[in-house]
Design a protein around this motif. Sequence first.
Motif, short mmCIF file in Angstrom:
data_model
loop_
_atom_site.label_atom_id
_atom_site.label_comp_id
_atom_site.label_asym_id
_atom_site.label_seq_id
_atom_site.Cartn_x
_atom_site.Cartn_y
_atom_site.Cartn_z
N ASN A 36 50.79 24.01 36.50
CA ASN A 36 50.43 22.78 35.78
C ASN A 36 49.69 23.09 34.48
O ASN A 36 49.77 22.32 33.52
N LYS A 37 48.95 24.20 34.45
CA LYS A 37 48.21 24.59 33.24
C LYS A 37 49.05 25.42 32.29
O LYS A 37 48.60 25.79 31.19
N GLY A 38 50.28 25.74 32.70
CA GLY A 38 51.15 26.54 31.87
C GLY A 38 50.75 27.99 31.78
O GLY A 38 51.11 28.69 30.82
N LYS A 39 50.00 28.48 32.76
CA LYS A 39 49.51 29.86 32.72
C LYS A 39 50.12 30.75 33.80
O LYS A 39 49.71 31.89 33.97
N ARG A 40 51.11 30.23 34.50
CA ARG A 40 51.65 30.98 35.64
C ARG A 40 52.29 32.29 35.22
O ARG A 40 52.18 33.31 35.92
N ASP A 41 52.94 32.31 34.04
CA ASP A 41 53.65 33.52 33.62
C ASP A 41 52.71 34.67 33.32
O ASP A 41 53.13 35.84 33.31
N SER A 42 51.43 34.36 33.09
CA SER A 42 50.46 35.42 32.74
C SER A 42 49.89 36.11 33.98
O SER A 42 49.16 37.09 33.87
N VAL A 43 50.24 35.59 35.18
CA VAL A 43 49.73 36.16 36.43
C VAL A 43 50.92 36.52 37.33
O VAL A 43 51.76 35.67 37.62
N SER A 44 50.98 37.77 37.74
CA SER A 44 52.08 38.19 38.61
C SER A 44 51.87 37.66 40.03
O SER A 44 50.74 37.29 40.40
N ASP A 45 52.94 37.65 40.81
CA ASP A 45 52.84 37.20 42.21
C ASP A 45 51.83 38.06 42.98
O ASP A 45 51.02 37.54 43.75
N ARG A 46 51.89 39.36 42.76
CA ARG A 46 50.97 40.27 43.46
C ARG A 46 49.52 40.00 43.06
O ARG A 46 48.63 40.00 43.91
N GLN A 47 49.29 39.81 41.77
CA GLN A 47 47.92 39.54 41.29
C GLN A 47 47.36 38.26 41.93
O GLN A 47 46.19 38.22 42.34
N LEU A 48 48.19 37.23 42.00
CA LEU A 48 47.74 35.96 42.56
C LEU A 48 47.38 36.13 44.03
O LEU A 48 46.31 35.69 44.48
N VAL A 49 48.26 36.76 44.78
CA VAL A 49 48.03 36.93 46.22
C VAL A 49 46.82 37.82 46.47
O VAL A 49 45.96 37.51 47.30
N GLU A 50 46.74 38.94 45.75
CA GLU A 50 45.61 39.85 45.92
C GLU A 50 44.30 39.15 45.58
O GLU A 50 43.28 39.36 46.25
N SER A 51 44.32 38.33 44.55
CA SER A 51 43.11 37.60 44.15
C SER A 51 42.62 36.66 45.24
O SER A 51 41.42 36.61 45.54
N VAL A 52 43.55 35.93 45.86
CA VAL A 52 43.18 35.00 46.94
C VAL A 52 42.61 35.77 48.13
O VAL A 52 41.57 35.41 48.68
N PHE A 53 43.30 36.82 48.52
CA PHE A 53 42.84 37.61 49.67
C PHE A 53 41.47 38.23 49.40
O PHE A 53 40.57 38.19 50.26
#
Length: 402
Positions: free
Chosen positions: A352-369
Amino acid sequence: MSEDKQRQSADLIFSALIYIFVIITTIVNGYICSQNLMEILSDIIVSFMGVYIFTGFFKRNDCDIVLSKSSVRWFLIFFIVSEALIVAQNYIFTGTLWLAAAVYLSLKSDIKYALASYGLLLMQYALLVLKHHKDINLLIFSAVFGIVLLYTFAQINEIKNIPYAFAVIMLLSLILIIVQSEFDIKIIKDNISTNVILLLCNIVFTGAVLIRYGHGIFFRKEAMSRKEKLHKRLMKLLETDYVLINSFHEYSDELFSHSMKVSMISRDAAETIGADEVLAQAGGMFHEIGRMNNKKDYVKEGVSIGKKYGFPKELIHIIKQHSAGNDCPETEEAAIVMLSDCILSSNEFLVNKGKRDSVSDRQLVESVFNNRIKKGSLSKSGLTDDKIDKLKEYYIENAFDN
């Protein structure tokens, strides 16, 4: 009848029966021992206190035993036998057979319920037997041996372990007999009949274990296991035409769509690590159901809705524990729903913020964990490091639309 009302009714009946049996035992014992009215009344008051603690413990911990008519029936039978043997102990040594009810729970349920039952029986034993015999050594012996007996039986999960448990119990029995006799061979010989009865009691208890795990004569499995019953209830809640599902969909397409995604992702994540996928699926579907009530504390509202619609307690626990600002997850399924919700919500926010492309799938998941681990959210969930690693890889590969 909703699960909440069913639980209250079961707790009330169970508590009332325990009170009745304990009062009857205390009165009968007082009559047999020629106690006066005040002495009997005093024993009843003390017994009341013990039963109050015992039944309160079962109620606070939502013991599932009280919801099964078969389990309650067998426990009450063994409890009556235990109470009768305690009274009989005033006239004939019955060894440790008076622990029958506690042994049943150690085989049938969690060790904490067995220990609670043991505590009540030990109090009755001290009140009705040791008060007359005044043998402190017997009290110590009974207390130590009872705990060892229950703990040993509680560790048995396969029939091949029974010989080892039997050997441990017999060895400890001999050690306790020697210690109680103050290492005096003459005392041991003088009490040979008592010691033989004690050892025979161990054989009887071990026989009960053989029945439990060998033939299942007294402990027959229900036609449908508890897990199967839980799954049947959960699948009804997940049916597309279920009234709450329809109300949820009508309330908000966006929230319903999010919950559907969390539900499906949680189901498959649970399957990946061998957790209960149906429970995780239902937890994901209803984790934010409380938002329908338009109140600030949607978790509290979700619990209220869950109770209204008769949700199983396992599902209500997930509703209570999925949010970082509330109780920490105490099951793998609750932790999975929390992680799925966090990962998908974070993804939706970045999109929604238009920032998804700047974060990889792995980075997002690792960050949450890393965030959940740092805050201790997974500390009570039972997730091992190996399972956490498997979940990370699952979410990276499956949580996002490519």
